[in-house]
Design an enzyme around this catalytic site. Structure first.
Site, short mmCIF file in Angstrom:
data_model
loop_
_atom_site.label_atom_id
_atom_site.label_comp_id
_atom_site.label_asym_id
_atom_site.label_seq_id
_atom_site.Cartn_x
_atom_site.Cartn_y
_atom_site.Cartn_z
N ASP A 190 29.64 -57.55 13.59
CA ASP A 190 30.99 -57.44 13.41
C ASP A 190 30.76 -58.64 12.68
OD1 ASP A 190 31.01 -54.66 14.98
OD2 ASP A 190 30.98 -55.86 16.69
N LYS B 168 30.76 -57.55 7.45
CA LYS B 168 29.91 -56.73 6.83
C LYS B 168 30.53 -56.63 5.18
CE LYS B 168 26.56 -55.83 9.46
NZ LYS B 168 27.38 -56.51 10.76
N GLY C 282 29.84 -49.73 12.23
CA GLY C 282 31.30 -49.66 11.71
C GLY C 282 31.59 -50.16 10.82
N HIS C 283 31.96 -50.53 9.68
CA HIS C 283 32.47 -51.47 8.55
C HIS C 283 33.56 -50.61 7.79
CE1 HIS C 283 28.15 -52.30 6.90
NE2 HIS C 283 28.10 -52.76 8.42
N THR C 284 34.47 -51.92 8.08
CA THR C 284 35.73 -51.23 8.14
C THR C 284 36.56 -52.31 6.64
OG1 THR C 284 36.01 -51.95 10.50
CG2 THR C 284 38.80 -52.05 9.13
N GLN D 156 24.78 -54.34 11.57
CA GLN D 156 24.09 -55.21 13.22
C GLN D 156 24.14 -56.55 12.67
OE1 GLN D 156 22.14 -52.22 13.53
NE2 GLN D 156 24.33 -51.53 13.64
N THR E 134 19.54 -53.93 19.26
CA THR E 134 19.92 -52.54 18.21
C THR E 134 18.29 -52.66 18.26
OG1 THR E 134 20.08 -51.12 17.26
CG2 THR E 134 19.35 -53.32 16.08
N ALA F 253 34.71 -51.79 15.74
CA ALA F 253 35.10 -50.17 14.37
C ALA F 253 34.80 -49.07 15.09
CB ALA F 253 34.65 -50.87 12.96
N ASP G 251 41.54 -67.59 9.14
CA ASP G 251 42.32 -67.64 9.11
C ASP G 251 42.97 -67.11 10.50
OD1 ASP G 251 41.53 -64.64 8.03
OD2 ASP G 251 43.22 -63.85 8.77
N SER H 186 36.41 -65.88 4.02
CA SER H 186 37.12 -64.36 3.89
C SER H 186 38.80 -65.14 4.42
CB SER H 186 36.37 -63.42 4.37
OG SER H 186 38.29 -62.39 4.32
P1 IMP Z 1 22.56 -49.74 20.00
O1 IMP Z 1 22.24 -49.91 18.66
O2 IMP Z 1 23.73 -48.56 19.70
O3 IMP Z 1 21.00 -48.62 20.54
O4 IMP Z 1 23.10 -50.37 20.70
C1 IMP Z 1 22.47 -51.68 20.84
C2 IMP Z 1 23.16 -52.85 21.29
O5 IMP Z 1 23.58 -53.10 19.65
C3 IMP Z 1 24.42 -53.05 22.03
O6 IMP Z 1 24.92 -54.79 22.04
C4 IMP Z 1 25.59 -52.45 21.29
O7 IMP Z 1 26.86 -53.09 21.66
C5 IMP Z 1 25.21 -53.71 19.19
N1 IMP Z 1 25.59 -52.61 18.28
C6 IMP Z 1 24.70 -51.91 17.26
N2 IMP Z 1 25.18 -51.35 16.45
C7 IMP Z 1 26.47 -52.34 16.34
C8 IMP Z 1 27.12 -53.27 15.31
O8 IMP Z 1 27.68 -52.19 14.03
N3 IMP Z 1 27.57 -54.90 15.32
C9 IMP Z 1 28.40 -54.71 16.93
N4 IMP Z 1 26.74 -54.19 17.92
C10 IMP Z 1 26.49 -53.63 17.71
#
Ligand code: IMP
Length: 431
Positions: A13, A16, A40-42, A225, A240, A300, A334, A414
């Site tokens: 988050d 990226k 989740g890329h916004t 991530q 993850t 996201a 910001d 940014s």
């Molecule tokens: P998983 O990737 O769904 O197995 O989640 C494992 C951990 O990674 C958890 O703490 C999620 O909240 C975190 N996580 C996975 N993908 C993201 C991401 O894109 N942004 C932030 N945290 C993430």
């Protein structure tokens, strides 16, 4: 030709998506190499928001070809949903602009069920996963029984593979987790349909990548991530299930380390985390809530409120070492406007001892007490700043300090979610 890897320096988050979207017009190829739709890329372009989970964020630029490499785990429903939405909006007119590796593993319904069942059973020790089936899909990959995208194109072989796996998965789901079984026939029908619909996108992406490199194209690798969610280098087990570090590009996309030119680490001007696990600079009280409100810090992918805290230079230094950053991007500067004081952790105290290094064990990270330095805040709306010199002096001092503490030049800043709300101090794709 320049190859540039853009990866998260924190717990994901970091923004990226916005940086990749900003860099994409300078690249011909944008490549995802790990993770799945847990990301989740916004992106905000001309005031319109797009959230992407699987398709690389480069897709909004019409000149790019976007690869989903073999290291990614693909949920075909989500991928097809994104492709449909992009096609409907006229963003994606030609399927050859999105290429999916036939070697990428497929996330199936039982992966999602197992992910949720395990988290539910773990209760207080839950990882706080996104529930998208990422971990269970990678498990099947490393135990060498997973189903890959190319398998979806062979309905006969697929039936056998699904039947074999379903027997084990339904046993585990019903007998161990007391969970609902999955409907095997429905999964098979769906998988055949996925194959039919994905066929125009399936590709030997390593070859496409190799051709682009031979033709002297700029290639951008889009991380998901962040360093501290990496399965080896993160705050295990609160991580993850893939490698998120820059080095993962080589295996996950299929490119030799000798061909990587630049590595851009992306950090927020503060820190956030979703899910469980240690977070030394977390602000649990009002200050944390204020950061969440100011930064709009809600996931996201899952909409969960993000935990918020100060920038942690100990983490940045660790990430800079593990990833070999050649530059840093600092996002959301910001957001800190109008705060009286902004803190940066420069070291920790762990069990009474001062350390400037990120600890090795989970227990030590949990016991780490940050040592902060205080910086005066700045006032005013930064979103209009386009040159470093346009920023208030205290904001510039803050960025300079981040650069000095991380030991890496801050080349991008940014100052708002929009594509153009970006300060670039140098050409990111320079050779
Ligand atoms: P998983 O990737 O769904 O197995 O989640 C494992 C951990 O990674 C958890 O703490 C999620 O909240 C975190 N996580 C996975 N993908 C993201 C991401 O894109 N942004 C932030 N945290 C993430």
């Amino acid at each position: 030709m320049t190859t540039l890897i853009a990866v998260g320096a924190q717990w994901g988050d970091e923004g990226k998506g916005k940086i990749v979207d900003w860099l994409a017009p300078k690249a011909e190829l944008v490549v995802r190499f790990h993770g799945g739709n847990n990301a989740g890329h916004t992106l905000v372009v001309d005031g319109e928001q797009t959230v992407l989970h699987v398709v690389p964020a480069g897709v909004l630029d019409p000149k790019t070809v976007n690869l989903i490499g073999p290291g990614v785990v693909v949920d075909p429903d989500i991928l097809l949903e994104e492709l449909d939405a992009l096609t409907e909006r006229g963003v994606l007119r030609d399927p050859s602009r999105v290429r999916v590796s036939g070697r990428a593993h497929v996330i199936l319904e039982w992966h999602r069920s197992l992910d949720k069942a395990r988290e539910e059973l773990a209760k207080g020790r839950a990882i706080g996963t996104t529930g998208r089936g990422i971990g269970p899909a990678y498990e099947d990959k490393v135990t060498r029984r997973g189903i890959r995208v190319a398998d979806l194109l062979d309905p006969a072989g697929l039936r056998e593979a699904i039947d074999r796996l379903a027997e084990q998965k339904n046993f585990e789901l019903t007998e161990y987790y007391k969970w609902q079984p999955v409907d095997v026939d429905a999964i098979h029908r769906r998988a055949v349909e996925w194959g039919r619909r994905l066929e125009p996108y399936v590709d030997h992406t390593e070859r496409t990548l190799e051709r682009a490199l031979r033709d002297g194209r700029n290639v951008l690798f889009e991380g998901a991530q962040g360093n501290f969610l990496d399965i080896d280098h993160g705050t295990y087990p609160y991580v993850t299930s893939s490698n998120c570090v820059a080095g993962a590009v080589c295996a996950g996309a299929g490119i030799g380390p000798t061909r990587i030119d630049r590595v851009l680490g992306i950090t927020k001007a503060y820190t956030t985390r979703v899910g469980g696990g240690p977070f030394p600079t977390e602000e649990k009280g009002e200050r944390g809530e204020e950061l969440r409100r100011l930064g709009g810090e809600f996931g996201a992918t899952t909409g969960r409120p993000r935990r918020c805290g100060w920038l942690d230079a100990v983490m940045l230094r660790e990430a800079a070492t593990v990833n070999g950053y050649t530059a840093l991007a600092v996002n959301k500067l910001d957001v800190l406007s109008e705060l009286d004081e902004v803190l940066i952790a420069t070291a920790y105290t762990v069990d009474g001892k001062r350390t400037e290094e990120f600890p090795m064990t989970l227990g030590e990270i949990e016991r780490a007490v940050p040592i902060y330095e205080s910086h005066p805040g700045w006032t005013g709306d930064l979103t209009g700043c386009r040159r470093f010199e346009d920023l208030p002096q205290t904001a510039r001092d803050y960025v300079d300090r981040v650069q000095a503490l991380a030991g890496v030049p801050v080349e991008l800043i940014s100052v708002g979610p929009g594509r153009d709300e970006t300060i670039s101090r140098t050409e990111p794709f320079r050779a």
